[in-house]
Design an enzyme around this catalytic site. Sequence first.
Site, mmCIF file in Angstrom:
data_model
loop_
_atom_site.group_PDB
_atom_site.id
_atom_site.type_symbol
_atom_site.label_atom_id
_atom_site.label_comp_id
_atom_site.label_asym_id
_atom_site.label_seq_id
_atom_site.Cartn_x
_atom_site.Cartn_y
_atom_site.Cartn_z
ATOM 1 N N SER A 183 0.854 -1.196 0.000
ATOM 2 C CA SER A 183 0.000 0.000 0.000
ATOM 3 C C SER A 183 0.884 1.238 0.000
ATOM 4 C CB SER A 183 -0.870 -0.004 1.268
ATOM 5 O OG SER A 183 -1.536 1.239 1.411
ATOM 6 N N TYR A 224 -0.477 -1.162 10.498
ATOM 7 C CA TYR A 224 -0.833 -1.494 9.107
ATOM 8 C C TYR A 224 0.255 -0.976 8.160
ATOM 9 C CZ TYR A 224 -3.387 -1.506 4.670
ATOM 10 O OH TYR A 224 -3.769 -1.700 3.360
HETATM 11 N N1 LIG Z 1 -8.936 -0.782 -0.304
HETATM 12 C C1 LIG Z 1 -7.885 0.010 -0.184
HETATM 13 O O1 LIG Z 1 -8.029 1.256 -0.121
HETATM 14 C C2 LIG Z 1 -6.503 -0.578 -0.152
HETATM 15 C C3 LIG Z 1 -5.417 0.293 -0.365
HETATM 16 C C4 LIG Z 1 -4.130 -0.230 -0.353
HETATM 17 C C5 LIG Z 1 -3.943 -1.566 -0.143
HETATM 18 N N2 LIG Z 1 -5.021 -2.382 0.090
HETATM 19 C C6 LIG Z 1 -4.758 -3.807 0.315
HETATM 20 O O2 LIG Z 1 -5.460 -4.545 -0.677
HETATM 21 C C7 LIG Z 1 -5.665 -5.880 -0.202
HETATM 22 C C8 LIG Z 1 -7.077 -6.305 -0.518
HETATM 23 O O3 LIG Z 1 -7.975 -5.540 0.262
HETATM 24 P P1 LIG Z 1 -9.341 -4.975 -0.337
HETATM 25 O O4 LIG Z 1 -9.213 -3.514 -0.391
HETATM 26 O O5 LIG Z 1 -9.730 -5.717 -1.534
HETATM 27 O O6 LIG Z 1 -10.313 -5.288 0.890
HETATM 28 P P2 LIG Z 1 -11.557 -6.281 1.046
HETATM 29 O O7 LIG Z 1 -12.574 -6.021 -0.002
HETATM 30 O O8 LIG Z 1 -11.958 -6.162 2.478
HETATM 31 O O9 LIG Z 1 -10.914 -7.709 0.781
HETATM 32 C C9 LIG Z 1 -10.057 -8.329 1.705
HETATM 33 C C10 LIG Z 1 -9.941 -9.803 1.351
HETATM 34 O O10 LIG Z 1 -9.061 -10.446 2.279
HETATM 35 C C11 LIG Z 1 -9.700 -11.597 2.800
HETATM 36 N N3 LIG Z 1 -9.208 -11.857 4.148
HETATM 37 C C12 LIG Z 1 -9.227 -11.030 5.212
HETATM 38 N N4 LIG Z 1 -8.722 -11.624 6.292
HETATM 39 C C13 LIG Z 1 -8.347 -12.876 5.903
HETATM 40 C C14 LIG Z 1 -7.745 -13.977 6.557
HETATM 41 N N5 LIG Z 1 -7.463 -13.938 7.876
HETATM 42 N N6 LIG Z 1 -7.492 -15.106 5.850
HETATM 43 C C15 LIG Z 1 -7.802 -15.160 4.524
HETATM 44 N N7 LIG Z 1 -8.365 -14.157 3.843
HETATM 45 C C16 LIG Z 1 -8.648 -13.019 4.535
HETATM 46 C C17 LIG Z 1 -11.181 -11.273 2.748
HETATM 47 O O11 LIG Z 1 -11.998 -12.429 2.629
HETATM 48 P P3 LIG Z 1 -12.732 -13.233 3.829
HETATM 49 O O12 LIG Z 1 -13.377 -12.231 4.718
HETATM 50 O O13 LIG Z 1 -13.687 -14.119 3.086
HETATM 51 O O14 LIG Z 1 -11.631 -13.996 4.489
HETATM 52 C C18 LIG Z 1 -11.283 -10.513 1.428
HETATM 53 O O15 LIG Z 1 -11.382 -11.429 0.356
HETATM 54 C C19 LIG Z 1 -5.295 -5.860 1.278
HETATM 55 O O16 LIG Z 1 -4.027 -6.435 1.464
HETATM 56 C C20 LIG Z 1 -5.254 -4.366 1.621
HETATM 57 O O17 LIG Z 1 -4.390 -4.114 2.690
HETATM 58 C C21 LIG Z 1 -6.294 -1.919 0.076
#
Ligand SMILES: NC(=O)c1ccc[n+]([C@@H]2O[C@H](COP(=O)([O-])OP(=O)(O)OC[C@H]3O[C@@H](n4cnc5c(N)ncnc54)[C@H](OP(=O)(O)O)[C@@H]3O)[C@@H](O)[C@H]2O)c1
Length: 270
Positions: A156, A166
């Site tokens: 990120s 984080y």
């Molecule tokens: N959204 C943003 O603004 C942003 C910005 C920079 C980076 N990111 C990064 O992008 C990545 C994806 O996040 P997202 O934004 O797509 O959020 P999201 O929609 O909340 O998706 C997160 C995913 O991770 C899974 N997950 C969470 N905890 C888990 C665990 N203990 N074991 C296995 N799977 C798990 C969730 O599925 P389940 O609940 O089914 O397990 C879900 O599929 C993350 O690494 C986040 O830090 C996000």
Amino acid sequence: MRVVAWVAAARAPPTLQAVPTALVTGASSGLGRAFCERLAAEGTDLVVVARDAGRLEALADQLRASGGIDVEVLPADLVDRDRLQVVADRVADPERPIDLLVDNAGNALRRPFVANDVADEEAMLDLHVRATLVLTHAAVRAMTARGRGGVINVASVAGWLPAGTYSAHKAWVTVFSQAIAAQVARTGVQVMALNPGFVRTEFHERADMDVSGYPDLAWLSAPEVAAQALRALRSGRVVYVPSRRYQAVATVLRHAPHETIHRVRTRLGR
Ligand SMILES: NC(=O)c1ccc[n+]([C@@H]2O[C@H](COP(=O)([O-])OP(=O)(O)OC[C@H]3O[C@@H](n4cnc5c(N)ncnc54)[C@H](OP(=O)(O)O)[C@@H]3O)[C@@H](O)[C@H]2O)c1
């Protein structure tokens, strides 16, 4: 001239173009789901990993129907060491090679460090750091043995802004990915850190963060980020920040004096 030739040669290794099979963690929503949809549209078979088996099955049905591809559902809480090992074993399986690992599962804690239970902090560390380390290890071992493959570790831009544990985890993911990318350079295996800014997913809602006041300009779309990330991997990038505006933000954050960043962070509060 010699330096120019050396630099050109150093930039030359072939990159991962065709992806027969990919394993995506955090596939049940957001960015992980977008990676799956993008890869499925290219004809890539998928192994989808997350905790919510029902959502993974629904995604698998949708992808099979639309793409004529194979989708394997592998539910796992990656904080659980036994389940993580099952996923690592699948990544390393020589009989069913994984050509691309998208190590994307992640979440955030709403409260500041001191207010959180240390067990919750440890779980988030295990998800962002330990799972990334274990899965990347399984992937690069198997891939270097075959002489081909790629890993995208989702970090990120927050990794350049000290905004809690984080950010510390995401900084680790970036530096770790750079280090392993250098170690496996010229083996036919690529490792890339993906460093998005704000992406419209379930991430902020799950962490109960109020982002309603953030301007439209701050937001990236998950399908665009996934598409750009795959293009970046194919063009040989090691660290990739999607979108010009966040590339500018990242440049400022990476080069601003630590004291200035600290003062701005302190003023902004959480
Ligand atoms: N959204 C943003 O603004 C942003 C910005 C920079 C980076 N990111 C990064 O992008 C990545 C994806 O996040 P997202 O934004 O797509 O959020 P999201 O929609 O909340 O998706 C997160 C995913 O991770 C899974 N997950 C969470 N905890 C888990 C665990 N203990 N074991 C296995 N799977 C798990 C969730 O599925 P389940 O609940 O089914 O397990 C879900 O599929 C993350 O690494 C986040 O830090 C996000």
